[in-house]
Design a protein around this motif. Sequence first.
Motif, short mmCIF file in Angstrom:
data_model
loop_
_atom_site.label_atom_id
_atom_site.label_comp_id
_atom_site.label_asym_id
_atom_site.label_seq_id
_atom_site.Cartn_x
_atom_site.Cartn_y
_atom_site.Cartn_z
N ILE A 6 0.85 -1.19 0.00
CA ILE A 6 0.00 0.00 0.00
C ILE A 6 0.89 1.24 0.00
O ILE A 6 1.70 1.43 0.91
CB ILE A 6 -0.90 0.05 1.26
N LEU A 7 0.71 2.08 -1.00
CA LEU A 7 1.41 3.36 -1.04
C LEU A 7 0.42 4.42 -0.59
O LEU A 7 -0.66 4.55 -1.16
CB LEU A 7 1.87 3.63 -2.48
N LEU A 8 0.79 5.11 0.49
CA LEU A 8 -0.11 6.15 1.02
C LEU A 8 0.44 7.52 0.64
O LEU A 8 1.61 7.83 0.90
CB LEU A 8 -0.15 6.07 2.55
N GLY A 9 -0.41 8.34 0.07
CA GLY A 9 -0.04 9.72 -0.24
C GLY A 9 -0.74 10.63 0.76
O GLY A 9 -1.95 10.51 0.95
N ILE A 10 0.04 11.50 1.40
CA ILE A 10 -0.54 12.37 2.43
C ILE A 10 -0.38 13.82 1.97
O ILE A 10 0.74 14.25 1.65
CB ILE A 10 0.16 12.16 3.79
N THR A 11 -1.47 14.57 1.94
CA THR A 11 -1.37 15.98 1.55
C THR A 11 -1.75 16.86 2.75
O THR A 11 -2.19 16.34 3.79
CB THR A 11 -2.24 16.30 0.30
N GLY A 12 -1.57 18.17 2.59
CA GLY A 12 -1.60 19.07 3.73
C GLY A 12 -2.96 19.53 4.22
O GLY A 12 -3.35 20.69 4.05
N GLY A 13 -3.68 18.61 4.85
CA GLY A 13 -4.94 18.97 5.49
C GLY A 13 -4.90 18.52 6.94
O GLY A 13 -4.11 17.62 7.29
N ILE A 14 -5.76 19.11 7.78
CA ILE A 14 -5.75 18.78 9.21
C ILE A 14 -5.99 17.28 9.46
O ILE A 14 -5.44 16.69 10.39
CB ILE A 14 -6.77 19.67 9.99
N ILE A 82 -1.60 -0.52 -4.76
CA ILE A 82 -2.65 0.50 -4.77
C ILE A 82 -2.03 1.80 -4.23
O ILE A 82 -1.11 1.75 -3.40
CB ILE A 82 -3.85 0.06 -3.91
N PHE A 83 -2.51 2.93 -4.74
CA PHE A 83 -2.06 4.24 -4.24
C PHE A 83 -3.27 4.90 -3.59
O PHE A 83 -4.27 5.14 -4.25
CB PHE A 83 -1.54 5.07 -5.42
N SER A 172 -11.48 -0.28 5.21
CA SER A 172 -12.38 -1.31 4.67
C SER A 172 -12.60 -1.12 3.17
O SER A 172 -12.82 -2.09 2.45
CB SER A 172 -13.68 -1.44 5.46
N LYS A 173 -12.50 0.12 2.68
CA LYS A 173 -12.58 0.33 1.21
C LYS A 173 -11.37 -0.31 0.52
O LYS A 173 -11.49 -0.86 -0.57
CB LYS A 173 -12.60 1.83 0.87
N ILE A 174 -10.20 -0.21 1.17
CA ILE A 174 -9.00 -0.83 0.58
C ILE A 174 -9.18 -2.35 0.57
O ILE A 174 -8.88 -3.03 -0.42
CB ILE A 174 -7.71 -0.43 1.35
#
Length: 399
Positions: A6-14, A82-83, A172-174
Motif C-alpha cells: 500500500i502506497l499512502l499519499g498524504i497531503t496538507g490537510g488537518i 494501490i495508491f 475497509s474500502k482498501i
Amino acid sequence: MQGKRILLGITGGIAAYKIAFLIRLLKKSGAEVKCIMTPASSDFISPLVVSTLSENPVGIEFWNKDDGTWNNHVDYGLWADIFVIAPLTANTLSKMASGSCDNLLLATYLSMKSNTVIAPAMDLDMYAHPTTARNLTQLESDGVEIIPAEDGQLASGLEGTGRMAEPETIFSKIEDYFESRKDPKIKGKKVVITAGPTYENIDPVRFIGNHSSGKMGFAIAEKFLADGAEVVLVAGPTKLNLEAPGLKLLRVRSAEEMLAAVQAEWESCDYGVFSAAVADYRPADVAEQKIKKSDEEMSIRLIKNPDILKWAGDNKKDQILVGFALETNDLELNAQKKLNKKNLNFIVMNTLMDPGAGFGHDTNKISILDDHNNFKSFEKKSKKEVAKDIIDYLKNYNS
Ligand code: CTP
C-alpha cells in the motif's frame, strides 16, 4: 491484506494526523506500507511518525538531501498494489485533475501502474464548490476511485460535508478493493506447498541437511494467501515464520514426516506447489546414542527417501501440480524428464549457475516448462515477484 503493498499519499490537510491510525490498521493486517507526503503535509503530521509507523522511509522531495538518495516516482509506481491519497486537499485534487507534476506525490500519481484511491478532505464550501465537483468527476472518469468526504464537524468549526472518511472506512474500502479483484481461480482454493530443507537424523545430535532457506516456498504461500487461497504450508526446518488467516503451517523435519503431512492434505486440495529441497537419501539406521569417533574412516549407509512430489503426481485427480528443478547442467532436458516422471502440470526451473538465484538468496531467476511443451523464461527478480509470476502462470494454465 497479507503482503499487499500500500502506497499512502498524504497531503496538507488537518485530517493528516488521522493517517497514523490508518497506517496502524494496515500494518496490523499484514500489509506493507510506504508513504509519500507533500511538503505542506508535514505541518500536520511529522514524517518521523509516518516513517516509524510504516517502518519505511518517507518520500517528500525527489531528492533526499540528508542521505543523498533519489526518491524515484517510477519505482513507487511499480512497487505499489494501490495508491491511496488521504487526506486529499482541494489543491492536490486540482493538480491531479490537470496533470500537474510539481512534487513527488504528483509525479508518482502519474507513474502509477495500479489504481489510485482518494479520500478528499476540505471545508464544506470548498467541497461543495463546482470546481471541486468538476475535478472529482474528472478523476473518476480517469479511473480513480473516490471515498467521499463525510458529514460532521469540520476543523473550521462549521458543520457539513468535507470531513475525510474515518481511517476505518478507508481501511475497509482498501480491503473491498482487493477482495473484488481476487481471481476466482485462486480465491477459496486449497493449496499445499512444501518448503525448506529436510533434516535426516544420523544420531540424536547430527543430521544430513541442505542449504535451502525456505524463502521461495514461503513467498509463494504469502502470495497465495494474499490472493485469497487457503494454504497448507508444509515446512522443513527453517527460521522463517508466517502467520495469516487461511494459513495452516505444518512444521516437519524429515522427508518421511513431510510426506505424511502432504498425504493427509492432498486429496482435498486444488493445487500443489512443491518447492522443498527434500533429501534424496536418509541414513538407514539412526543411532540412539551419539556416535563416538573411533576409526580413521566411517561410512553411513543411506537409503532412498520417498519422492513426495512423485507420490502426489501418482495420486493426482483434478489437482494442478507444480514441481521445482534445481539443476547445474542440462536444465531443460532434466526438467522435462522430471515433468514427465512425476506427472506434473508444470515445472519451475532454476540453476545455481545464475548469480543471485537459488538457495538462500532473496532473488531468483526462473523459467517454466509445462506439459504442453510451453516454455517461458523470466528475468531475475525478488522471490516475492517470482511467486507472483508462478501464480500468474497457474491462473492462465489450462490443463
Ligand atoms: N521432491 C520431493 N521429494 C523428494 C525429492 C524431491 O518432493 N524426495 C521434489 C522437490 O520438492 C522438487 C522436485 O521434486 O519440486 C525436485 O525433483 P528431484 O528429482 O528430486 O530433483 P533433485 O533432488 O535435484 O533430483 P536429482 O538429483 O535426480 O536431479
